[in-house]
Design an enzyme around this catalytic site. Sequence first.
Site, short mmCIF file in Angstrom:
data_model
loop_
_atom_site.label_atom_id
_atom_site.label_comp_id
_atom_site.label_asym_id
_atom_site.label_seq_id
_atom_site.Cartn_x
_atom_site.Cartn_y
_atom_site.Cartn_z
N SER A 7 -5.72 8.44 -6.12
CA SER A 7 -4.31 8.47 -6.54
C SER A 7 -3.92 7.10 -7.08
O SER A 7 -4.56 6.09 -6.75
CB SER A 7 -3.40 8.90 -5.37
OG SER A 7 -3.70 8.17 -4.21
N GLU A 9 -0.61 4.44 -8.03
CA GLU A 9 0.81 4.15 -7.78
C GLU A 9 1.40 3.33 -8.93
O GLU A 9 0.78 2.38 -9.40
CB GLU A 9 0.92 3.37 -6.46
CG GLU A 9 2.33 3.00 -6.10
CD GLU A 9 2.42 2.41 -4.69
OE1 GLU A 9 1.83 2.97 -3.75
OE2 GLU A 9 3.09 1.37 -4.56
N HIS A 257 -6.30 4.94 -2.91
CA HIS A 257 -4.99 4.94 -3.56
C HIS A 257 -4.83 3.57 -4.24
O HIS A 257 -4.81 2.55 -3.55
CB HIS A 257 -3.90 5.14 -2.50
CG HIS A 257 -2.50 5.09 -3.03
ND1 HIS A 257 -1.88 6.15 -3.65
CD2 HIS A 257 -1.57 4.08 -3.02
CE1 HIS A 257 -0.64 5.82 -3.99
NE2 HIS A 257 -0.43 4.56 -3.64
P1 FAD Z 1 8.11 2.21 9.64
O1 FAD Z 1 6.96 3.12 9.80
O2 FAD Z 1 9.45 2.71 10.06
O3 FAD Z 1 7.77 0.87 10.45
C1 FAD Z 1 8.51 -0.31 10.24
C2 FAD Z 1 8.32 -1.25 11.42
O4 FAD Z 1 9.03 -0.77 12.56
C3 FAD Z 1 6.88 -1.40 11.90
O5 FAD Z 1 6.73 -2.72 12.36
C4 FAD Z 1 6.76 -0.41 13.04
O6 FAD Z 1 5.77 -0.79 13.96
C5 FAD Z 1 8.15 -0.50 13.63
N1 FAD Z 1 8.64 0.76 14.21
C6 FAD Z 1 8.49 2.01 13.71
N2 FAD Z 1 9.14 2.90 14.47
C7 FAD Z 1 9.74 2.20 15.47
C8 FAD Z 1 10.57 2.55 16.57
N3 FAD Z 1 10.93 3.81 16.77
N4 FAD Z 1 10.99 1.55 17.39
C9 FAD Z 1 10.65 0.26 17.17
N5 FAD Z 1 9.86 -0.12 16.13
C10 FAD Z 1 9.42 0.82 15.30
N6 FAD Z 1 8.67 -0.38 0.11
C11 FAD Z 1 9.66 -0.06 -0.73
O7 FAD Z 1 10.76 -0.64 -0.65
N7 FAD Z 1 9.51 0.88 -1.72
C12 FAD Z 1 8.34 1.57 -1.86
O8 FAD Z 1 8.23 2.42 -2.74
C13 FAD Z 1 7.26 1.26 -0.97
N8 FAD Z 1 6.09 1.92 -1.05
C14 FAD Z 1 5.11 1.67 -0.13
C15 FAD Z 1 3.93 2.43 -0.16
C16 FAD Z 1 2.91 2.22 0.75
C17 FAD Z 1 1.67 3.07 0.70
C18 FAD Z 1 3.06 1.19 1.74
C19 FAD Z 1 1.95 0.91 2.72
C20 FAD Z 1 4.22 0.43 1.78
C21 FAD Z 1 5.25 0.67 0.88
N9 FAD Z 1 6.45 -0.03 0.91
C22 FAD Z 1 7.47 0.26 0.02
C23 FAD Z 1 6.67 -1.10 1.90
C24 FAD Z 1 7.36 -0.59 3.18
O9 FAD Z 1 8.63 -0.07 2.86
C25 FAD Z 1 7.49 -1.76 4.14
O10 FAD Z 1 6.22 -2.14 4.62
C26 FAD Z 1 8.48 -1.57 5.28
O11 FAD Z 1 8.66 -2.84 5.93
C27 FAD Z 1 8.03 -0.60 6.35
O12 FAD Z 1 8.10 0.69 5.95
P2 FAD Z 1 7.40 1.84 6.84
O13 FAD Z 1 7.69 3.12 6.20
O14 FAD Z 1 6.01 1.48 7.12
O15 FAD Z 1 8.28 1.68 8.17
#
Ligand code: FAD
Length: 276
Positions: A7, A9, A257
């Site tokens: 894939s 991006e 990816h």
């Molecule tokens: P989460 O999975 O919610 O985790 C965030 C943090 O919180 C982690 O440290 C986790 O350990 C912690 N955490 C999770 N759940 C809990 C809980 N219930 N209680 C306490 N702590 C918790 N960013 C963008 O802005 N736009 C994009 O399009 C984008 N695309 C991405 C694509 C990929 C494949 C990846 C790997 C990253 C991408 N990012 C993007 C970056 C991402 O948004 C950041 O890394 C962001 O800081 C975390 O997002 P997440 O979805 O991993 O968050």
Amino acid sequence: MTKHAISFEFFPPKTDEGLGKLQLVQQKLLKKNPEFFSVTFGAGGSTRDRTWDTVMKVREGGTDTAPHLSCIGQDQSEVTDLIHRYRDAGITRLVALRGDMPSGMGYAQSALKYADDLVRLIRAETGDHFTIEVAAYPEMHPQARSFTDDIAHFKRKIDAGANNGITQYFYNADAYAYYMEQLDKLGVTAPVVPGIMPITNFANLVRFSDACGADIPRWVRKGAEHQPDDGSLRAFGEEVVTRLCERLLALGAPGLHFYTMNQSAASLRILDNLGL
Ligand code: FAD
């Protein structure tokens, strides 16, 4: 050879001209028969419309196209509206993220604090319509309290209904091997596809990696710093990343990816080297 899911991006270009160029890049990448393209979403919804427009253009190429959708700092009703709009437009895959807010920018507290909240919302609103991809961090998310905590949070996203993980990029295959072993111990069997960042512009890569917590091993950093020109840097980067991908596939990675940065050449060369 086993079929690996490839894939690519993209990020949403700022102008129509940029979008036209991106379609040319996409045409070149199509010859690798990708499973899907994905399009990033700016922090706090800042590229909401441009992500939408880019997704609609990219999908004209005939391949599944997945919008990224992040929830932090966004009103739940706006996010819900966007999920419905994507479903109604026939989109069937989403990359569900928490996202990051630009530093110094205030934002309203939302019910959607973490990516697992978003996954739950998507499933509640649209059932099994979407295949949901979520982020995974073999080198640990920079804000996680511990590796154990972070991996438990990844599991939480899968338990909430996500189908697959895509990792942050990394250059150390052992980190992926260890991450997958730990997931296995937790009983998580969802496929986790490594995110691959080709090495082209090294200064940008260093800046980016510091911000997102990706480690550039010393030998890669030193090797890149000592290349005499852009051409030899590209060749060095291509060799490093090809070897990384070889090891990841040998470890059982289900696909790759590519973070293309809206360019085709480096990803294509790596895939050619791999015979994929
Ligand atoms: P989460 O999975 O919610 O985790 C965030 C943090 O919180 C982690 O440290 C986790 O350990 C912690 N955490 C999770 N759940 C809990 C809980 N219930 N209680 C306490 N702590 C918790 N960013 C963008 O802005 N736009 C994009 O399009 C984008 N695309 C991405 C694509 C990929 C494949 C990846 C790997 C990253 C991408 N990012 C993007 C970056 C991402 O948004 C950041 O890394 C962001 O800081 C975390 O997002 P997440 O979805 O991993 O968050």
